[in-house]
Every structure is written in structure tokens, then in C-alpha cells.
Design a protein around this motif. Structure first.
Motif, PDB file in Angstrom:
ATOM      1  N   HIS A  40     -10.098   1.687 -22.005  1.00 40.57           N
ATOM      2  CA  HIS A  40      -9.935   2.526 -23.190  1.00 40.57           C
ATOM      3  C   HIS A  40      -8.719   3.421 -23.066  1.00 40.57           C
ATOM      4  O   HIS A  40      -7.904   3.535 -23.990  1.00 40.57           O
ATOM      5  CB  HIS A  40     -11.196   3.362 -23.409  1.00 40.57           C
ATOM      6  CG  HIS A  40     -11.095   4.274 -24.576  1.00 40.57           C
ATOM      7  ND1 HIS A  40     -10.811   5.606 -24.436  1.00 40.57           N
ATOM      8  CD2 HIS A  40     -11.214   4.044 -25.902  1.00 40.57           C
ATOM      9  CE1 HIS A  40     -10.767   6.169 -25.632  1.00 40.57           C
ATOM     10  NE2 HIS A  40     -11.013   5.240 -26.540  1.00 40.57           N
ATOM     11  N   ARG A  89     -18.777  -0.568 -13.883  1.00 43.07           N
ATOM     12  CA  ARG A  89     -18.580  -1.064 -15.248  1.00 43.07           C
ATOM     13  C   ARG A  89     -18.123   0.062 -16.169  1.00 43.07           C
ATOM     14  O   ARG A  89     -17.175  -0.093 -16.940  1.00 43.07           O
ATOM     15  CB  ARG A  89     -19.854  -1.705 -15.795  1.00 43.07           C
ATOM     16  CG  ARG A  89     -19.690  -2.276 -17.209  1.00 43.07           C
ATOM     17  CD  ARG A  89     -21.018  -2.686 -17.834  1.00 43.07           C
ATOM     18  NE  ARG A  89     -21.999  -1.621 -17.862  1.00 43.07           N
ATOM     19  CZ  ARG A  89     -22.007  -0.615 -18.750  1.00 43.07           C
ATOM     20  NH1 ARG A  89     -21.071  -0.537 -19.664  1.00 43.07           N
ATOM     21  NH2 ARG A  89     -22.949   0.307 -18.717  1.00 43.07           N
ATOM     22  N   THR A 149     -14.562   0.960 -15.388  1.00 44.42           N
ATOM     23  CA  THR A 149     -13.654  -0.093 -15.846  1.00 44.42           C
ATOM     24  C   THR A 149     -13.458  -0.010 -17.357  1.00 44.42           C
ATOM     25  O   THR A 149     -12.333  -0.146 -17.854  1.00 44.42           O
ATOM     26  CB  THR A 149     -14.195  -1.475 -15.441  1.00 44.42           C
ATOM     27  OG1 THR A 149     -14.347  -1.494 -14.015  1.00 44.42           O
ATOM     28  CG2 THR A 149     -13.267  -2.587 -15.860  1.00 44.42           C
ATOM     29  N   GLU A 150     -14.527   0.233 -18.090  1.00 40.49           N
ATOM     30  CA  GLU A 150     -14.433   0.356 -19.543  1.00 40.49           C
ATOM     31  C   GLU A 150     -13.636   1.605 -19.930  1.00 40.49           C
ATOM     32  O   GLU A 150     -12.831   1.571 -20.860  1.00 40.49           O
ATOM     33  CB  GLU A 150     -15.822   0.398 -20.168  1.00 40.49           C
ATOM     34  CG  GLU A 150     -16.539  -0.932 -20.109  1.00 40.49           C
ATOM     35  CD  GLU A 150     -17.976  -0.866 -20.610  1.00 40.49           C
ATOM     36  OE1 GLU A 150     -18.427   0.224 -21.027  1.00 40.49           O
ATOM     37  OE2 GLU A 150     -18.647  -1.909 -20.573  1.00 40.49           O
TER      38      GLU A 150
END
Length: 70
Positions: free
Chosen positions: A27, A19, A22-23
Motif C-alpha cells: 500500500h 501478511r 506485506t500488505e
């Protein structure tokens, strides 16, 4: 490429935090899109740096992918 980004990605891979990777990737892709939309100033070095970071993050995500057929 920034040593800091290498350490961040390595840390997320070590703790298997998909996670967070992925974030981080989302960004960096947004930053890249914004840089590419800028006109009137030279952003070439920044774009290259962000592209390198995107490649590093994608490689980290591949490390977390389950093995084929498994």
C-alpha cells in the motif's frame, strides 16, 4: 516518521503478522508511486514521509525473517 506507523509495525512484528506487513508495504509503495507521478504541486514532504514508512516496514519484515541457515 509517524509514531503511529512505528506502533503499527511494532504490533505486527510482535504478533508475527508477515501478511499484514506485506500488505502495508504494498500500500505504501503504491502511495509513493502515485505521489511521484503528481505534477504541478510539491509532494516532496509527503514522498519523504512515505519513504521513511517504507523503510520502517521493511525493517519490520527483516525482523520476521528466519535466521540465516535456519
Amino acid at each position: 516518521m509517524s509514531k503511529a506507523m512505528e506502533l503499527i509495525v511494532a504490533g505486527y512484528v510482535k504478533v508475527r503478522d508477515r501478511r499484514a506487513l506485506t500488505e502495508l508495504l504494498a500500500h505504501r509503495r503504491e502511495m509513493l508511486a502515485q505521489l511521484q507521478a503528481v505534477s504541478g504541486v510539491t509532494t516532496e514532504k509527503a514522498v519523504i514521509a512515505i519513504q521513511d514508512e517504507v523503510a520502517l516496514i521493511e525493517a519490520g519484515l527483516k525482523e520476521l525473517a528466519p535466521p540465516p541457515g535456519g
